[in-house]
Design a protein around this motif. Structure first.
Motif, PDB file in Angstrom:
ATOM      1  N   MET A   1      57.979  67.048  53.135  1.00 51.42           N
ATOM      2  CA  MET A   1      58.625  68.876  53.028  1.00 51.42           C
ATOM      3  C   MET A   1      60.093  68.359  52.686  1.00 51.42           C
ATOM      4  SD  MET A   1      59.249  71.216  56.290  1.00 51.42           S
ATOM      5  CE  MET A   1      59.970  72.747  56.015  1.00 51.42           C
ATOM      6  N   THR A   2      60.514  69.552  51.918  1.00 51.81           N
ATOM      7  CA  THR A   2      61.830  69.464  51.252  1.00 51.81           C
ATOM      8  C   THR A   2      62.813  70.070  52.335  1.00 51.81           C
ATOM      9  OG1 THR A   2      60.947  69.730  49.008  1.00 51.81           O
ATOM     10  CG2 THR A   2      63.242  70.530  49.458  1.00 51.81           C
ATOM     11  N   PHE A   3      63.876  69.016  52.321  1.00 50.68           N
ATOM     12  CA  PHE A   3      64.875  69.708  53.353  1.00 50.68           C
ATOM     13  C   PHE A   3      66.234  69.373  52.615  1.00 50.68           C
ATOM     14  CE2 PHE A   3      66.893  68.481  57.505  1.00 50.68           C
ATOM     15  CZ  PHE A   3      67.927  69.458  57.449  1.00 50.68           C
ATOM     16  N   VAL A   4      67.115  70.274  52.058  1.00 49.84           N
ATOM     17  CA  VAL A   4      68.148  70.059  51.125  1.00 49.84           C
ATOM     18  C   VAL A   4      69.393  70.381  51.962  1.00 49.84           C
ATOM     19  CG1 VAL A   4      69.384  71.164  49.162  1.00 49.84           C
ATOM     20  CG2 VAL A   4      66.869  71.262  49.410  1.00 49.84           C
ATOM     21  N   ARG A   5      70.348  69.306  51.713  1.00 47.71           N
ATOM     22  CA  ARG A   5      71.614  69.528  52.417  1.00 47.71           C
ATOM     23  C   ARG A   5      72.769  69.987  51.297  1.00 47.71           C
ATOM     24  NH1 ARG A   5      74.331  66.003  56.925  1.00 47.71           N
ATOM     25  NH2 ARG A   5      76.301  67.373  57.404  1.00 47.71           N
ATOM     26  N   PHE A   6      73.429  71.093  51.266  1.00 46.88           N
ATOM     27  CA  PHE A   6      74.292  71.466  50.583  1.00 46.88           C
ATOM     28  C   PHE A   6      75.729  70.662  51.024  1.00 46.88           C
ATOM     29  CE2 PHE A   6      71.093  74.836  49.833  1.00 46.88           C
ATOM     30  CZ  PHE A   6      71.064  74.745  48.507  1.00 46.88           C
ATOM     31  N   ALA A   7      76.397  70.141  50.072  1.00 48.62           N
ATOM     32  CA  ALA A   7      77.809  69.738  50.708  1.00 48.62           C
ATOM     33  C   ALA A   7      78.884  70.101  49.796  1.00 48.62           C
ATOM     34  CB  ALA A   7      77.540  67.921  50.547  1.00 48.62           C
ATOM     35  N   THR A   8      79.841  70.473  50.276  1.00 43.54           N
ATOM     36  CA  THR A   8      80.973  71.026  49.547  1.00 43.54           C
ATOM     37  C   THR A   8      82.201  70.352  49.725  1.00 43.54           C
ATOM     38  OG1 THR A   8      79.910  73.079  49.147  1.00 43.54           O
ATOM     39  CG2 THR A   8      82.231  73.185  48.992  1.00 43.54           C
ATOM     40  N   PRO A   9      82.920  69.623  48.923  1.00 39.98           N
ATOM     41  CA  PRO A   9      84.335  69.162  49.404  1.00 39.98           C
ATOM     42  C   PRO A   9      85.230  70.475  49.208  1.00 39.98           C
ATOM     43  CG  PRO A   9      83.289  67.631  47.719  1.00 39.98           C
ATOM     44  CD  PRO A   9      82.357  68.973  47.822  1.00 39.98           C
ATOM     45  N   CYS A  10      86.118  70.510  50.327  1.00 40.07           N
ATOM     46  CA  CYS A  10      86.844  71.619  50.311  1.00 40.07           C
ATOM     47  C   CYS A  10      88.107  71.387  50.715  1.00 40.07           C
ATOM     48  CB  CYS A  10      86.163  72.510  51.359  1.00 40.07           C
ATOM     49  SG  CYS A  10      86.440  74.346  51.232  1.00 40.07           S
ATOM     50  N   LEU A  11      88.999  71.019  49.735  1.00 37.08           N
ATOM     51  CA  LEU A  11      90.267  70.629  50.159  1.00 37.08           C
ATOM     52  C   LEU A  11      91.050  71.587  50.948  1.00 37.08           C
ATOM     53  CD1 LEU A  11      92.770  68.622  49.734  1.00 37.08           C
ATOM     54  CD2 LEU A  11      93.152  69.610  47.606  1.00 37.08           C
ATOM     55  N   ASP A  12      91.265  72.811  50.535  1.00 39.04           N
ATOM     56  CA  ASP A  12      92.164  73.957  51.012  1.00 39.04           C
ATOM     57  C   ASP A  12      91.258  74.591  52.276  1.00 39.04           C
ATOM     58  OD1 ASP A  12      94.091  73.418  49.431  1.00 39.04           O
ATOM     59  OD2 ASP A  12      93.454  74.899  47.623  1.00 39.04           O
ATOM     60  N   HIS A  13      90.327  73.979  52.806  1.00 38.27           N
ATOM     61  CA  HIS A  13      89.547  74.875  53.847  1.00 38.27           C
ATOM     62  C   HIS A  13      89.091  76.086  53.522  1.00 38.27           C
ATOM     63  CE1 HIS A  13      90.591  71.876  57.028  1.00 38.27           C
ATOM     64  NE2 HIS A  13      91.561  71.699  55.905  1.00 38.27           N
ATOM     65  N   LYS A  14      88.688  76.654  52.123  1.00 37.18           N
ATOM     66  CA  LYS A  14      88.241  77.571  51.797  1.00 37.18           C
ATOM     67  C   LYS A  14      87.320  77.584  50.506  1.00 37.18           C
ATOM     68  CE  LYS A  14      92.572  79.279  49.624  1.00 37.18           C
ATOM     69  NZ  LYS A  14      93.700  78.893  50.076  1.00 37.18           N
ATOM     70  N   VAL A  15      86.598  78.608  50.414  1.00 35.86           N
ATOM     71  CA  VAL A  15      85.722  78.640  49.053  1.00 35.86           C
ATOM     72  C   VAL A  15      86.182  79.970  48.262  1.00 35.86           C
ATOM     73  CG1 VAL A  15      83.841  77.388  49.982  1.00 35.86           C
ATOM     74  CG2 VAL A  15      84.027  79.851  50.297  1.00 35.86           C
ATOM     75  N   THR A  16      85.765  80.021  47.246  1.00 31.57           N
ATOM     76  CA  THR A  16      85.967  81.253  46.219  1.00 31.57           C
ATOM     77  C   THR A  16      84.957  82.314  46.586  1.00 31.57           C
ATOM     78  OG1 THR A  16      84.535  80.602  44.547  1.00 31.57           O
ATOM     79  CG2 THR A  16      86.933  79.984  44.348  1.00 31.57           C
ATOM     80  N   LEU A  17      85.317  83.512  46.193  1.00 28.66           N
ATOM     81  CA  LEU A  17      84.473  84.748  46.302  1.00 28.66           C
ATOM     82  C   LEU A  17      83.129  84.257  45.743  1.00 28.66           C
ATOM     83  CD1 LEU A  17      83.591  87.469  47.503  1.00 28.66           C
ATOM     84  CD2 LEU A  17      84.810  88.472  45.506  1.00 28.66           C
ATOM     85  N   GLU A  18      83.176  83.826  44.388  1.00 28.65           N
ATOM     86  CA  GLU A  18      82.075  83.662  43.667  1.00 28.65           C
ATOM     87  C   GLU A  18      81.158  82.547  44.205  1.00 28.65           C
ATOM     88  OE1 GLU A  18      85.346  84.948  40.872  1.00 28.65           O
ATOM     89  OE2 GLU A  18      85.118  83.405  42.516  1.00 28.65           O
ATOM     90  N   TYR A  19      81.789  81.630  45.095  1.00 25.15           N
ATOM     91  CA  TYR A  19      80.776  80.502  45.845  1.00 25.15           C
ATOM     92  C   TYR A  19      80.313  81.244  46.926  1.00 25.15           C
ATOM     93  CZ  TYR A  19      79.866  76.466  48.469  1.00 25.15           C
ATOM     94  OH  TYR A  19      79.289  75.736  49.445  1.00 25.15           O
ATOM     95  N   LEU A  20      81.022  81.928  47.568  1.00 28.76           N
ATOM     96  CA  LEU A  20      80.380  82.646  48.875  1.00 28.76           C
ATOM     97  C   LEU A  20      79.201  83.637  48.312  1.00 28.76           C
ATOM     98  CD1 LEU A  20      80.363  83.422  51.828  1.00 28.76           C
ATOM     99  CD2 LEU A  20      82.284  85.377  51.211  1.00 28.76           C
ATOM    100  N   MET A  21      79.340  84.576  47.479  1.00 27.11           N
ATOM    101  CA  MET A  21      78.139  85.260  47.064  1.00 27.11           C
ATOM    102  C   MET A  21      76.831  84.404  46.554  1.00 27.11           C
ATOM    103  SD  MET A  21      79.377  88.119  47.815  1.00 27.11           S
ATOM    104  CE  MET A  21      77.960  89.197  47.521  1.00 27.11           C
ATOM    105  N   SER A  22      77.258  83.405  45.760  1.00 28.21           N
ATOM    106  CA  SER A  22      76.208  82.601  45.309  1.00 28.21           C
ATOM    107  C   SER A  22      75.543  81.812  46.477  1.00 28.21           C
ATOM    108  CB  SER A  22      76.695  81.621  44.304  1.00 28.21           C
ATOM    109  OG  SER A  22      77.186  82.206  43.311  1.00 28.21           O
ATOM    110  N   ALA A  23      76.251  81.481  47.380  1.00 20.27           N
ATOM    111  CA  ALA A  23      75.917  80.773  48.407  1.00 20.27           C
ATOM    112  C   ALA A  23      74.671  81.654  49.448  1.00 20.27           C
ATOM    113  CB  ALA A  23      76.673  80.155  49.420  1.00 20.27           C
ATOM    114  N   LEU A  24      75.167  83.005  49.489  1.00 14.97           N
ATOM    115  CA  LEU A  24      74.695  84.073  50.396  1.00 14.97           C
ATOM    116  C   LEU A  24      73.093  84.329  49.532  1.00 14.97           C
ATOM    117  CD1 LEU A  24      77.313  86.387  51.297  1.00 14.97           C
ATOM    118  CD2 LEU A  24      75.814  84.990  53.020  1.00 14.97           C
TER     119      LEU A  24
END
Length: 198
Positions: A1-24
């Motif tokens: 069974m597929t089990f995906v882990r998304f991993a994001t290095p995040c230097l500034d402790h935040k993501v862009t709006l583009e990232y957030l909308m894509s992730a949702l």
């Protein structure tokens, strides 16, 4: 069974709006398709090679089948994330433009004479970015076996033994390679011909 882990290095402790909308959108699509997944980040680490190595080592502690790196400043079509997860390729990457006025891409494709190496719409890459890259577990396991060890103390004060699966530094050609290009030198990577990530 597929089990995906998304991993994001995040230097500034935040993501862009583009990232957030894509992730949702990706979250909804994966739930609709019954694909087990989880999200993790590596905040505050200025050493991207170490952040990726630490994320890969943490991934191996669980029972995930696929590690999917997402940079904190990109957006992507959620359908492309699903396509990558469903691909049998050991490592598959999306290409996005450099942050420059002149359009260029951080990618170099393998050629056989004057023709690109291609199969079923996937092109072999010599160099590719890791910012939108899905890696099968067995690839990480294989690289882990020979990667040099290091210790890392987390914010909670606990010290972990890890392996430098991703590295940066001088390469055989005399140039300084980032962790993404160095990783590409260690294993074959494919790029779909129709993949443009924003």
């Amino acid at each position: 069974m597929t089990f995906v882990r998304f991993a994001t290095p995040c230097l500034d402790h935040k993501v862009t709006l583009e990232y957030l909308m894509s992730a949702l959108r990706t979250e909804k699509l994966l739930l609709d398709n019954g694909i087990k997944h989880e999200w993790s980040n590596r905040p505050g680490d200025p050493l991207i090679a170490k952040a990726r190595s630490s994320a890969a080592c943490e991934f191996l502690k669980g029972d995930g089948t696929d590690l999917f790196f997402l940079d904190d400043d990109i957006g992507w079509p959620c359908e492309k994330a699903l396509e990558f997860i469903q691909s049998d390729a050991p490592v598959i990457a999306g290409v996005y433009p450099h942050k420059m006025e002149e359009l260029s891409f951080p990618c170099s494709l393998e050629a056989d004479g004057d023709r690109l190496v291609e199969k079923d719409g996937l092109y072999r890459a010599v160099l590719a970015p890791t910012g939108f890259m899905r890696i099968k577990r067995w690839v990480i396991e294989k690289l882990y076996e020979t990667a040099p060890p290091y210790r890392e103390t987390e914010a909670d004060g606990v010290t972990y033994e890890r392996r430098a699966i991703f590295n940066s530094g001088p390469a055989a050609d005399g140039n300084w390679w980032g962790e993404d290009y160095a990783f590409c030198n260690a294993c074959p990577i494919v790029i779909p011909g129709n993949t443009a990530i924003n």
